[in-house]
Design a protein around this motif. Structure first.
Motif, PDB file in Angstrom:
ATOM      1  N   GLY A  10       0.809  -1.212   0.000  1.00 43.13           N
ATOM      2  CA  GLY A  10       0.000   0.000   0.000  1.00 43.13           C
ATOM      3  C   GLY A  10       0.844   1.264   0.000  1.00 43.13           C
ATOM      4  N   ILE A  11       1.933   1.251   0.751  1.00 43.98           N
ATOM      5  CA  ILE A  11       2.828   2.418   0.808  1.00 43.98           C
ATOM      6  C   ILE A  11       3.452   2.667  -0.549  1.00 43.98           C
ATOM      7  CG2 ILE A  11       5.013   3.260   1.763  1.00 43.98           C
ATOM      8  CD1 ILE A  11       4.206   1.707   4.361  1.00 43.98           C
ATOM      9  N   ARG A  12       3.944   1.614  -1.175  1.00 44.56           N
ATOM     10  CA  ARG A  12       4.581   1.764  -2.489  1.00 44.56           C
ATOM     11  C   ARG A  12       3.587   2.201  -3.557  1.00 44.56           C
ATOM     12  NH1 ARG A  12       8.542  -3.483  -1.912  1.00 44.56           N
ATOM     13  NH2 ARG A  12      10.269  -2.372  -0.892  1.00 44.56           N
ATOM     14  N   GLU A  39      10.537  -4.706  10.810  1.00 44.30           N
ATOM     15  CA  GLU A  39      10.323  -5.547   9.622  1.00 44.30           C
ATOM     16  C   GLU A  39       9.820  -4.708   8.457  1.00 44.30           C
ATOM     17  OE1 GLU A  39       7.467  -9.236   8.111  1.00 44.30           O
ATOM     18  OE2 GLU A  39       7.560  -8.740  10.265  1.00 44.30           O
ATOM     19  N   LEU A  40       8.886  -3.806   8.751  1.00 40.24           N
ATOM     20  CA  LEU A  40       8.329  -2.938   7.719  1.00 40.24           C
ATOM     21  C   LEU A  40       9.420  -2.096   7.064  1.00 40.24           C
ATOM     22  CD1 LEU A  40       5.799  -1.503   6.374  1.00 40.24           C
ATOM     23  CD2 LEU A  40       5.978   0.130   8.253  1.00 40.24           C
ATOM     24  N   LEU A  41      10.277  -1.487   7.879  1.00 41.76           N
ATOM     25  CA  LEU A  41      11.317  -0.606   7.349  1.00 41.76           C
ATOM     26  C   LEU A  41      12.355  -1.380   6.553  1.00 41.76           C
ATOM     27  CD1 LEU A  41      11.625   1.684  10.457  1.00 41.76           C
ATOM     28  CD2 LEU A  41      10.818   2.378   8.203  1.00 41.76           C
ATOM     29  N   VAL A  42      12.652  -2.596   6.974  1.00 40.82           N
ATOM     30  CA  VAL A  42      13.588  -3.434   6.210  1.00 40.82           C
ATOM     31  C   VAL A  42      12.990  -3.746   4.841  1.00 40.82           C
ATOM     32  CG1 VAL A  42      14.641  -5.708   6.075  1.00 40.82           C
ATOM     33  CG2 VAL A  42      14.787  -4.401   8.193  1.00 40.82           C
ATOM     34  N   LEU A  44      10.788  -1.986   3.226  1.00 37.12           N
ATOM     35  CA  LEU A  44      10.752  -0.759   2.434  1.00 37.12           C
ATOM     36  C   LEU A  44      12.134  -0.330   1.977  1.00 37.12           C
ATOM     37  CD1 LEU A  44       8.170   1.416   4.422  1.00 37.12           C
ATOM     38  CD2 LEU A  44       7.807   0.294   2.216  1.00 37.12           C
ATOM     39  N   GLY A  45      13.148  -0.844   2.676  1.00 37.82           N
ATOM     40  CA  GLY A  45      14.505  -0.421   2.371  1.00 37.82           C
ATOM     41  C   GLY A  45      14.813   0.956   2.910  1.00 37.82           C
ATOM     42  N   GLY A  46      13.949   1.468   3.823  1.00 40.81           N
ATOM     43  CA  GLY A  46      14.091   2.828   4.318  1.00 40.81           C
ATOM     44  C   GLY A  46      15.389   3.087   5.038  1.00 40.81           C
ATOM     45  N   GLU A  47      15.791   2.182   5.922  1.00 43.10           N
ATOM     46  CA  GLU A  47      16.995   2.431   6.701  1.00 43.10           C
ATOM     47  C   GLU A  47      18.250   2.240   5.857  1.00 43.10           C
ATOM     48  OE1 GLU A  47      16.792   0.182  10.296  1.00 43.10           O
ATOM     49  OE2 GLU A  47      15.409   1.593  11.200  1.00 43.10           O
ATOM     50  N   ARG A  48      18.174   1.350   4.857  1.00 46.84           N
ATOM     51  CA  ARG A  48      19.349   1.160   3.992  1.00 46.84           C
ATOM     52  C   ARG A  48      19.490   2.302   2.991  1.00 46.84           C
ATOM     53  NH1 ARG A  48      17.261  -3.961   3.578  1.00 46.84           N
ATOM     54  NH2 ARG A  48      16.639  -3.599   1.432  1.00 46.84           N
ATOM     55  N   SER A  49      18.328   2.790   2.511  1.00 51.74           N
ATOM     56  CA  SER A  49      18.376   3.794   1.444  1.00 51.74           C
ATOM     57  C   SER A  49      18.293   5.215   1.961  1.00 51.74           C
ATOM     58  CB  SER A  49      17.217   3.546   0.464  1.00 51.74           C
ATOM     59  OG  SER A  49      15.973   3.694   1.130  1.00 51.74           O
ATOM     60  N   GLY A  50      18.313   5.400   3.278  1.00 52.26           N
ATOM     61  CA  GLY A  50      18.157   6.731   3.847  1.00 52.26           C
ATOM     62  C   GLY A  50      19.179   7.722   3.351  1.00 52.26           C
ATOM     63  N   VAL A  51      20.423   7.280   3.194  1.00 51.25           N
ATOM     64  CA  VAL A  51      21.480   8.173   2.743  1.00 51.25           C
ATOM     65  C   VAL A  51      21.286   8.533   1.277  1.00 51.25           C
ATOM     66  CG1 VAL A  51      23.969   8.373   2.371  1.00 51.25           C
ATOM     67  CG2 VAL A  51      23.111   7.296   4.455  1.00 51.25           C
TER      68      VAL A  51
END
Length: 328
Positions: A10-12, A39-42, A44-51
Protein backbone atom coordinates in the motif's frame (compact mmCIF):
# COMPACT_ATOMS: atom_id res chain seq x y z
CA UNK A 1 -1.34 -7.81 14.23
CA UNK A 2 -0.63 -5.60 11.22
CA UNK A 3 -0.13 -7.23 7.82
CA UNK A 4 3.34 -5.90 7.06
CA UNK A 5 3.37 -7.18 3.47
CA UNK A 6 0.04 -5.46 2.75
CA UNK A 7 1.31 -2.23 4.32
CA UNK A 8 4.45 -2.31 2.17
CA UNK A 9 2.36 -2.82 -0.97
CA UNK A 10 0.00 0.00 0.00
CA UNK A 11 2.83 2.42 0.81
CA UNK A 12 4.58 1.76 -2.49
CA UNK A 13 1.27 2.37 -4.24
CA UNK A 14 0.99 5.72 -2.46
CA UNK A 15 -2.18 4.83 -0.55
CA UNK A 16 -2.73 7.36 2.23
CA UNK A 17 -4.45 4.83 4.52
CA UNK A 18 -1.42 2.54 4.36
CA UNK A 19 0.93 5.47 5.03
CA UNK A 20 -1.12 6.47 8.07
CA UNK A 21 -1.22 2.92 9.42
CA UNK A 22 2.52 2.53 8.93
CA UNK A 23 3.34 5.78 10.74
CA UNK A 24 1.06 4.77 13.61
CA UNK A 25 3.01 1.51 13.76
CA UNK A 26 6.44 3.17 13.88
CA UNK A 27 5.24 5.61 16.55
CA UNK A 28 4.04 2.82 18.83
CA UNK A 29 6.09 1.88 21.88
CA UNK A 30 4.57 -1.60 22.23
CA UNK A 31 7.31 -4.25 21.89
CA UNK A 32 5.48 -6.24 19.20
CA UNK A 33 4.70 -3.10 17.23
CA UNK A 34 8.35 -2.06 17.41
CA UNK A 35 9.36 -5.44 15.99
CA UNK A 36 6.76 -5.13 13.21
CA UNK A 37 7.99 -1.60 12.47
CA UNK A 38 11.55 -2.88 12.04
CA UNK A 39 10.32 -5.55 9.62
CA UNK A 40 8.33 -2.94 7.72
CA UNK A 41 11.32 -0.61 7.35
CA UNK A 42 13.59 -3.43 6.21
CA UNK A 43 11.03 -4.38 3.55
CA UNK A 44 10.75 -0.76 2.43
CA UNK A 45 14.51 -0.42 2.37
CA UNK A 46 14.09 2.83 4.32
CA UNK A 47 16.99 2.43 6.70
CA UNK A 48 19.35 1.16 3.99
CA UNK A 49 18.38 3.79 1.44
CA UNK A 50 18.16 6.73 3.85
CA UNK A 51 21.48 8.17 2.74
CA UNK A 52 20.63 7.83 -0.97
CA UNK A 53 17.02 9.04 -0.81
CA UNK A 54 16.39 11.82 -3.35
CA UNK A 55 13.83 13.50 -1.09
CA UNK A 56 14.49 17.02 0.19
CA UNK A 57 14.31 17.02 3.99
CA UNK A 58 13.72 20.37 5.68
CA UNK A 59 13.29 21.09 9.38
CA UNK A 60 11.23 24.18 10.24
CA UNK A 61 11.19 25.89 13.60
CA UNK A 62 10.49 29.36 14.92
CA UNK A 63 9.55 31.61 17.79
CA UNK A 64 6.00 31.35 19.20
CA UNK A 65 3.47 33.13 17.01
CA UNK A 66 5.79 33.30 14.01
CA UNK A 67 3.26 31.59 11.75
CA UNK A 68 4.94 28.23 11.11
CA UNK A 69 1.73 26.52 10.02
CA UNK A 70 0.78 29.40 7.72
CA UNK A 71 4.25 29.32 6.20
CA UNK A 72 4.23 25.54 5.74
CA UNK A 73 0.81 25.70 4.07
CA UNK A 74 1.96 28.47 1.72
CA UNK A 75 5.21 26.68 0.87
CA UNK A 76 3.61 23.25 0.61
CA UNK A 77 0.88 24.54 -1.72
CA UNK A 78 3.50 26.14 -3.98
CA UNK A 79 5.49 22.91 -4.07
CA UNK A 80 2.52 20.68 -4.89
CA UNK A 81 1.48 23.12 -7.63
CA UNK A 82 4.99 22.68 -9.05
CA UNK A 83 4.54 18.91 -9.20
CA UNK A 84 6.06 17.83 -5.87
CA UNK A 85 4.54 15.44 -3.35
CA UNK A 86 4.89 17.00 0.10
CA UNK A 87 4.85 15.22 3.44
CA UNK A 88 4.60 17.25 6.65
CA UNK A 89 5.52 15.79 10.02
CA UNK A 90 4.62 18.12 12.88
CA UNK A 91 6.51 17.21 16.05
CA UNK A 92 4.08 18.38 18.70
CA UNK A 93 4.35 18.48 22.47
CA UNK A 94 2.75 15.40 24.02
CA UNK A 95 -0.16 15.30 26.36
CA UNK A 96 1.20 14.47 29.79
CA UNK A 97 -1.65 12.04 30.39
CA UNK A 98 -2.07 10.35 27.03
CA UNK A 99 1.13 10.94 25.09
CA UNK A 100 -0.99 12.08 22.16
CA UNK A 101 -0.51 15.06 19.93
CA UNK A 102 -2.13 18.17 21.37
CA UNK A 103 -1.81 20.64 18.50
CA UNK A 104 -4.26 20.57 15.61
CA UNK A 105 -1.96 21.04 12.62
CA UNK A 106 -4.51 19.71 10.15
CA UNK A 107 -7.02 22.33 11.24
CA UNK A 108 -4.37 25.06 10.98
CA UNK A 109 -3.37 23.89 7.47
CA UNK A 110 -6.79 23.04 6.09
CA UNK A 111 -5.98 23.90 2.46
CA UNK A 112 -2.82 21.79 2.40
CA UNK A 113 -4.50 18.96 4.32
CA UNK A 114 -7.06 18.66 1.50
CA UNK A 115 -4.39 18.71 -1.21
CA UNK A 116 -4.17 15.21 -2.80
CA UNK A 117 -0.43 15.67 -3.29
CA UNK A 118 0.25 16.53 0.36
CA UNK A 119 0.15 14.52 3.57
CA UNK A 120 0.13 16.07 7.05
CA UNK A 121 0.80 14.08 10.20
CA UNK A 122 0.83 15.54 13.72
CA UNK A 123 3.39 13.41 15.55
CA UNK A 124 3.43 13.14 19.35
CA UNK A 125 6.86 13.26 20.97
CA UNK A 126 5.92 10.44 23.38
CA UNK A 127 7.57 12.35 26.19
CA UNK A 128 11.20 11.71 25.22
CA UNK A 129 13.58 13.04 22.60
CA UNK A 130 14.53 9.43 21.87
CA UNK A 131 10.90 8.83 21.01
CA UNK A 132 10.94 11.86 18.71
CA UNK A 133 14.05 10.67 16.89
CA UNK A 134 12.85 7.09 16.44
CA UNK A 135 9.29 7.90 15.39
CA UNK A 136 10.10 10.88 13.16
CA UNK A 137 13.05 9.37 11.29
CA UNK A 138 11.10 6.20 10.61
CA UNK A 139 8.01 8.18 9.58
CA UNK A 140 10.23 10.06 7.11
CA UNK A 141 11.33 6.71 5.66
CA UNK A 142 7.67 5.71 5.20
CA UNK A 143 6.83 8.98 3.43
CA UNK A 144 9.84 8.73 1.13
CA UNK A 145 8.93 5.13 0.26
CA UNK A 146 5.47 6.46 -0.68
CA UNK A 147 7.16 8.83 -3.18
CA UNK A 148 6.87 12.04 -1.19
CA UNK A 149 9.87 13.93 -2.53
CA UNK A 150 9.76 16.85 -0.07
CA UNK A 151 9.47 16.16 3.67
CA UNK A 152 8.94 19.11 6.01
CA UNK A 153 9.47 18.46 9.72
CA UNK A 154 7.95 21.13 11.94
CA UNK A 155 9.06 21.50 15.54
CA UNK A 156 7.29 23.60 18.15
CA UNK A 157 10.54 25.44 18.78
CA UNK A 158 11.07 24.71 22.44
CA UNK A 159 14.02 23.14 24.24
CA UNK A 160 16.17 20.51 22.61
CA UNK A 161 13.56 19.44 20.07
CA UNK A 162 15.06 21.89 17.56
CA UNK A 163 18.49 20.26 17.82
CA UNK A 164 16.87 16.83 17.51
CA UNK A 165 15.04 17.83 14.32
CA UNK A 166 18.12 19.58 12.87
CA UNK A 167 19.95 16.26 13.25
CA UNK A 168 17.57 14.43 10.92
CA UNK A 169 17.11 16.87 8.01
CA UNK A 170 19.23 18.27 5.18
CA UNK A 171 18.41 21.91 5.83
CA UNK A 172 17.16 23.59 9.00
CA UNK A 173 14.99 26.66 8.42
CA UNK A 174 14.39 29.07 11.29
CA UNK A 175 11.46 31.49 11.13
CA UNK A 176 11.45 34.64 13.22
CA UNK A 177 9.65 37.96 13.53
CA UNK A 178 10.68 41.59 13.46
CA UNK A 179 10.30 43.10 16.92
CA UNK A 180 11.07 46.64 17.85
CA UNK A 181 14.40 46.70 19.63
CA UNK A 182 14.48 43.04 20.66
CA UNK A 183 14.78 41.05 17.46
CA UNK A 184 17.55 38.93 18.97
CA UNK A 185 16.29 38.68 22.52
CA UNK A 186 14.26 35.50 22.15
CA UNK A 187 16.73 33.74 19.89
CA UNK A 188 19.22 31.44 21.59
CA UNK A 189 22.76 31.35 20.27
CA UNK A 190 22.33 27.62 19.71
CA UNK A 191 19.60 28.25 17.14
CA UNK A 192 21.87 30.55 15.17
CA UNK A 193 24.49 27.81 15.20
CA UNK A 194 22.22 25.15 13.72
CA UNK A 195 20.10 27.26 11.35
CA UNK A 196 20.96 26.94 7.65
CA UNK A 197 18.40 29.49 6.43
CA UNK A 198 16.62 32.22 8.41
CA UNK A 199 13.43 33.94 7.30
CA UNK A 200 11.81 36.95 8.94
CA UNK A 201 8.09 36.28 8.45
CA UNK A 202 5.12 38.69 8.41
CA UNK A 203 7.08 41.19 6.31
CA UNK A 204 3.99 42.82 4.84
CA UNK A 205 2.24 46.16 4.99
CA UNK A 206 3.76 48.61 7.46
CA UNK A 207 6.06 45.89 8.82
CA UNK A 208 8.24 45.50 5.75
CA UNK A 209 10.85 48.08 6.78
CA UNK A 210 11.03 46.67 10.30
CA UNK A 211 11.46 43.17 8.89
CA UNK A 212 14.35 44.27 6.69
CA UNK A 213 16.03 45.90 9.69
CA UNK A 214 15.60 42.69 11.69
CA UNK A 215 17.13 40.71 8.83
CA UNK A 216 20.18 42.98 8.82
CA UNK A 217 20.59 42.57 12.60
CA UNK A 218 20.39 38.80 12.32
CA UNK A 219 22.86 38.70 9.46
CA UNK A 220 25.31 40.66 11.64
CA UNK A 221 24.78 38.29 14.56
CA UNK A 222 25.42 35.30 12.32
CA UNK A 223 28.75 36.69 11.20
CA UNK A 224 29.86 36.60 14.85
CA UNK A 225 28.57 33.06 15.44
CA UNK A 226 29.75 31.30 12.27
CA UNK A 227 33.40 30.71 11.47
CA UNK A 228 35.16 31.70 8.27
CA UNK A 229 34.70 29.30 5.37
CA UNK A 230 31.43 27.89 6.71
CA UNK A 231 28.06 28.16 4.99
CA UNK A 232 26.76 31.67 5.68
CA UNK A 233 23.04 31.27 6.44
CA UNK A 234 21.10 33.75 4.32
CA UNK A 235 18.54 35.92 6.12
CA UNK A 236 15.52 36.76 3.98
CA UNK A 237 12.11 38.34 4.56
CA UNK A 238 8.74 36.93 3.57
CA UNK A 239 5.03 37.02 4.31
CA UNK A 240 3.42 33.59 4.43
CA UNK A 241 -0.05 35.09 4.97
CA UNK A 242 0.23 37.28 1.87
CA UNK A 243 2.28 34.63 0.01
CA UNK A 244 5.09 37.12 -0.59
CA UNK A 245 8.64 35.86 -1.22
CA UNK A 246 7.88 32.34 0.04
CA UNK A 247 9.50 31.04 -3.14
CA UNK A 248 12.62 33.06 -2.26
CA UNK A 249 12.91 31.14 0.99
CA UNK A 250 12.65 27.84 -0.91
CA UNK A 251 15.36 29.00 -3.32
CA UNK A 252 17.66 29.55 -0.33
CA UNK A 253 16.89 26.02 0.89
CA UNK A 254 17.87 24.67 -2.53
CA UNK A 255 21.00 26.85 -2.51
CA UNK A 256 22.05 25.29 0.78
CA UNK A 257 21.48 21.84 -0.71
CA UNK A 258 23.57 22.79 -3.73
CA UNK A 259 26.29 24.08 -1.38
CA UNK A 260 26.43 20.69 0.34
CA UNK A 261 26.81 18.93 -3.00
CA UNK A 262 26.17 15.24 -3.61
CA UNK A 263 29.13 14.13 -1.50
CA UNK A 264 28.46 16.58 1.33
CA UNK A 265 24.80 15.60 1.52
CA UNK A 266 25.67 11.89 1.57
CA UNK A 267 28.24 12.51 4.32
CA UNK A 268 25.77 14.53 6.38
CA UNK A 269 23.11 11.85 6.11
CA UNK A 270 25.62 9.11 6.94
CA UNK A 271 26.63 10.93 10.12
CA UNK A 272 22.94 11.41 10.95
CA UNK A 273 22.44 7.66 10.54
CA UNK A 274 25.26 7.01 13.00
CA UNK A 275 23.74 9.43 15.51
CA UNK A 276 20.37 7.82 14.92
CA UNK A 277 21.88 4.40 15.65
CA UNK A 278 22.84 5.52 19.14
CA UNK A 279 19.50 7.27 19.61
CA UNK A 280 17.81 3.94 18.84
CA UNK A 281 20.08 2.14 21.31
CA UNK A 282 19.26 4.65 24.07
CA UNK A 283 15.55 4.50 23.29
CA UNK A 284 15.55 0.68 23.30
CA UNK A 285 17.43 0.55 26.60
CA UNK A 286 14.89 2.97 28.08
CA UNK A 287 12.04 0.73 26.93
CA UNK A 288 13.70 -2.42 28.27
CA UNK A 289 14.28 -0.72 31.61
CA UNK A 290 10.62 0.35 31.78
CA UNK A 291 9.37 -3.16 30.97
CA UNK A 292 11.83 -5.05 33.19
CA UNK A 293 10.03 -7.31 35.68
CA UNK A 294 12.89 -6.94 38.16
CA UNK A 295 12.66 -3.14 37.99
CA UNK A 296 8.89 -3.23 38.36
CA UNK A 297 9.30 -5.37 41.47
CA UNK A 298 11.23 -2.66 43.30
CA UNK A 299 9.77 0.43 41.64
CA UNK A 300 7.23 1.30 44.35
CA UNK A 301 9.64 0.55 47.17
CA UNK A 302 12.27 2.83 45.66
CA UNK A 303 9.67 5.50 44.92
CA UNK A 304 8.46 5.61 48.50
CA UNK A 305 12.01 5.66 49.86
CA UNK A 306 12.97 8.60 47.63
CA UNK A 307 9.81 10.56 48.41
CA UNK A 308 10.27 10.07 52.15
CA UNK A 309 13.89 11.20 51.98
CA UNK A 310 15.26 7.85 53.17
CA UNK A 311 17.04 7.12 49.91
CA UNK A 312 19.01 9.70 47.89
CA UNK A 313 18.51 9.77 44.13
CA UNK A 314 22.00 8.49 43.35
CA UNK A 315 21.55 5.34 45.44
CA UNK A 316 18.01 4.91 44.12
CA UNK A 317 19.33 4.93 40.57
CA UNK A 318 22.01 2.38 41.54
CA UNK A 319 19.34 0.07 42.97
CA UNK A 320 17.21 0.28 39.83
CA UNK A 321 20.17 -0.42 37.56
CA UNK A 322 21.37 -3.27 39.81
CA UNK A 323 17.93 -4.86 39.60
CA UNK A 324 17.98 -4.57 35.81
CA UNK A 325 21.53 -5.93 35.52
CA UNK A 326 20.67 -8.86 37.76
CA UNK A 327 17.80 -9.78 35.48
CA UNK A 328 20.04 -9.47 32.43
Amino acid sequence: MPDVAALVEGIRAGKRAAVSQAITLVESSRPQHRADARELLVELGGERSGVQSPAVRVGISGVPGVGKSTFIEALGSRLTAAGHRVGVLAVDPSSVRTGGSVLGDKTRMARLANDPFAYIRPSPSAGTLGGVARATVQAMAVLEAAAYDVVLVETVGVGQSEVTVAGMVDTFLFLTLARTGDQLQGIKKGILEIADVIAVNKADGDRQQEARAAARDLAGALRMVRGHGEWAPPVVTCSALEDIAVDDVWEQVLSHREHLGVGGLADKRARQQLDFTWALVRDELDQRLRHSAAVKAIREEVREAVLSGELPATLAADRILAAYDERA
